[in-house]
Write a protein that holds these residues in place. Structure first.
Motif, PDB file in Angstrom:
ATOM      1  N   CYS A 145       0.835  -1.203   0.000  1.00 16.68           N
ATOM      2  CA  CYS A 145       0.000   0.000   0.000  1.00 16.68           C
ATOM      3  C   CYS A 145       0.872   1.257   0.000  1.00 16.68           C
ATOM      4  O   CYS A 145       2.086   1.188   0.144  1.00 16.68           O
ATOM      5  CB  CYS A 145      -0.909  -0.016   1.223  1.00 16.68           C
ATOM      6  N   ASP A 146       0.227   2.409  -0.174  1.00 18.64           N
ATOM      7  CA  ASP A 146       0.926   3.694  -0.158  1.00 18.64           C
ATOM      8  C   ASP A 146       1.152   4.151   1.275  1.00 18.64           C
ATOM      9  O   ASP A 146       0.335   3.900   2.166  1.00 18.64           O
ATOM     10  CB  ASP A 146       0.117   4.759  -0.897  1.00 18.64           C
ATOM     11  N   VAL A 147       2.269   4.837   1.477  1.00 14.66           N
ATOM     12  CA  VAL A 147       2.619   5.396   2.782  1.00 14.66           C
ATOM     13  C   VAL A 147       3.007   6.856   2.577  1.00 14.66           C
ATOM     14  O   VAL A 147       3.831   7.162   1.711  1.00 14.66           O
ATOM     15  CB  VAL A 147       3.812   4.639   3.421  1.00 14.66           C
ATOM     16  N   ASP A 148       2.396   7.755   3.344  1.00 15.18           N
ATOM     17  CA  ASP A 148       2.737   9.175   3.296  1.00 15.18           C
ATOM     18  C   ASP A 148       3.361   9.579   4.617  1.00 15.18           C
ATOM     19  O   ASP A 148       2.895   9.173   5.688  1.00 15.18           O
ATOM     20  CB  ASP A 148       1.494  10.045   3.073  1.00 15.18           C
ATOM     21  N   LEU A 149       4.416  10.386   4.548  1.00  8.15           N
ATOM     22  CA  LEU A 149       5.007  11.001   5.722  1.00  8.15           C
ATOM     23  C   LEU A 149       4.815  12.499   5.577  1.00  8.15           C
ATOM     24  O   LEU A 149       5.088  13.062   4.512  1.00  8.15           O
ATOM     25  CB  LEU A 149       6.496  10.663   5.832  1.00  8.15           C
ATOM     26  N   GLN A 150       4.335  13.135   6.639  1.00  6.92           N
ATOM     27  CA  GLN A 150       4.051  14.570   6.576  1.00  6.92           C
ATOM     28  C   GLN A 150       4.678  15.273   7.768  1.00  6.92           C
ATOM     29  O   GLN A 150       4.598  14.799   8.898  1.00  6.92           O
ATOM     30  CB  GLN A 150       2.548  14.819   6.586  1.00  6.92           C
ATOM     31  N   GLN A 151       5.289  16.397   7.459  1.00  7.33           N
ATOM     32  CA  GLN A 151       5.830  17.258   8.505  1.00  7.33           C
ATOM     33  C   GLN A 151       5.560  18.682   8.074  1.00  7.33           C
ATOM     34  O   GLN A 151       6.070  19.121   7.031  1.00  7.33           O
ATOM     35  CB  GLN A 151       7.323  16.999   8.666  1.00  7.33           C
TER      36      GLN A 151
ATOM     37  N   LYS B  33       8.051   5.646   1.172  1.00  8.23           N
ATOM     38  CA  LYS B  33       8.945   4.617   0.644  1.00  8.23           C
ATOM     39  C   LYS B  33      10.212   5.215   0.040  1.00  8.23           C
ATOM     40  O   LYS B  33      11.075   4.497  -0.422  1.00  8.23           O
ATOM     41  CB  LYS B  33       8.214   3.770  -0.390  1.00  8.23           C
ATOM     42  N   SER B  34      10.326   6.534   0.055  1.00  8.14           N
ATOM     43  CA  SER B  34      11.465   7.237  -0.529  1.00  8.14           C
ATOM     44  C   SER B  34      12.465   7.621   0.560  1.00  8.14           C
ATOM     45  O   SER B  34      12.197   8.503   1.373  1.00  8.14           O
ATOM     46  CB  SER B  34      10.990   8.498  -1.257  1.00  8.14           C
ATOM     47  N   ILE B  35      13.599   6.969   0.546  1.00  6.80           N
ATOM     48  CA  ILE B  35      14.607   7.296   1.561  1.00  6.80           C
ATOM     49  C   ILE B  35      15.140   8.713   1.347  1.00  6.80           C
ATOM     50  O   ILE B  35      15.415   9.423   2.316  1.00  6.80           O
ATOM     51  CB  ILE B  35      15.735   6.245   1.621  1.00  6.80           C
ATOM     52  N   MET B  36      15.255   9.156   0.120  1.00  3.48           N
ATOM     53  CA  MET B  36      15.706  10.528  -0.141  1.00  3.48           C
ATOM     54  C   MET B  36      14.672  11.535   0.366  1.00  3.48           C
ATOM     55  O   MET B  36      15.032  12.568   0.923  1.00  3.48           O
ATOM     56  CB  MET B  36      15.969  10.739  -1.637  1.00  3.48           C
TER      57      MET B  36
ATOM     58  N   ILE C 153       2.449   9.955  10.018  1.00  4.65           N
ATOM     59  CA  ILE C 153       2.467   8.861   9.050  1.00  4.65           C
ATOM     60  C   ILE C 153       1.034   8.457   8.731  1.00  4.65           C
ATOM     61  O   ILE C 153       0.179   8.407   9.626  1.00  4.65           O
ATOM     62  CB  ILE C 153       3.282   7.656   9.557  1.00  4.65           C
ATOM     63  N   THR C 154       0.785   8.210   7.458  1.00  7.77           N
ATOM     64  CA  THR C 154      -0.507   7.697   7.006  1.00  7.77           C
ATOM     65  C   THR C 154      -0.233   6.508   6.094  1.00  7.77           C
ATOM     66  O   THR C 154       0.474   6.647   5.091  1.00  7.77           O
ATOM     67  CB  THR C 154      -1.306   8.766   6.228  1.00  7.77           C
ATOM     68  N   VAL C 155      -0.764   5.355   6.479  1.00  6.61           N
ATOM     69  CA  VAL C 155      -0.645   4.143   5.673  1.00  6.61           C
ATOM     70  C   VAL C 155      -2.011   3.900   5.059  1.00  6.61           C
ATOM     71  O   VAL C 155      -3.000   3.754   5.772  1.00  6.61           O
ATOM     72  CB  VAL C 155      -0.198   2.940   6.532  1.00  6.61           C
ATOM     73  N   HIS C 156      -2.073   3.881   3.746  1.00  4.89           N
ATOM     74  CA  HIS C 156      -3.343   3.773   3.026  1.00  4.89           C
ATOM     75  C   HIS C 156      -3.642   2.306   2.710  1.00  4.89           C
ATOM     76  O   HIS C 156      -3.229   1.791   1.667  1.00  4.89           O
ATOM     77  CB  HIS C 156      -3.287   4.583   1.728  1.00  4.89           C
ATOM     78  N   THR C 157      -4.346   1.649   3.631  1.00  3.01           N
ATOM     79  CA  THR C 157      -4.761   0.270   3.390  1.00  3.01           C
ATOM     80  C   THR C 157      -6.072  -0.005   4.107  1.00  3.01           C
ATOM     81  O   THR C 157      -6.330   0.534   5.177  1.00  3.01           O
ATOM     82  CB  THR C 157      -3.685  -0.744   3.849  1.00  3.01           C
ATOM     83  N   ASP C 158      -6.885  -0.837   3.483  1.00  6.23           N
ATOM     84  CA  ASP C 158      -8.110  -1.322   4.107  1.00  6.23           C
ATOM     85  C   ASP C 158      -8.031  -2.832   4.282  1.00  6.23           C
ATOM     86  O   ASP C 158      -8.995  -3.454   4.725  1.00  6.23           O
ATOM     87  CB  ASP C 158      -9.330  -0.963   3.249  1.00  6.23           C
TER      88      ASP C 158
END
Length: 80
Positions: free
Chosen positions: A27-33, A41-44, A57-62
């Motif tokens: 699934c998609d993962v968003d990091l927000q600050q 998923k992007s280390i850079m 953190i928001t993990v988009h899965t059902d």
């Protein structure tokens, strides 16, 4: 969807382990600050954030089968 706050403490090994685990998810993962949202998923992208500060953190899965293992892993980095 799973949401929470994590802190990676600018520890290179913790950042690499966290990134590896996020990349294993289907699934998609968003990091927000603040106003910045990056692909979890992007280390850079992770290095563009202040790793000493809390990160949303928001993990988009059902998918129920994925939710508990993801929560368990994120709990190692969670801020209570």
């Amino acid at each position: 969807m799973i949401t929470g706050q994590v802190k990676l403490c600018n520890n290179m090994e913790a950042i690499k382990c966290f990134n590896r685990a996020m990349n294993e998810l289907k699934c998609d993962v968003d990091l927000q600050q603040g106003r910045y949202v990056i692909d979890g998923k992007s280390i850079m992208g992770m290095f563009s954030l202040s790793l000493l500060e809390p990160i949303n953190i928001t993990v988009h899965t059902d998918n129920e089968a994925e939710i508990e293992p993801i929560k368990a892993y994120i709990s190692d980095y969670s801020i209570e």
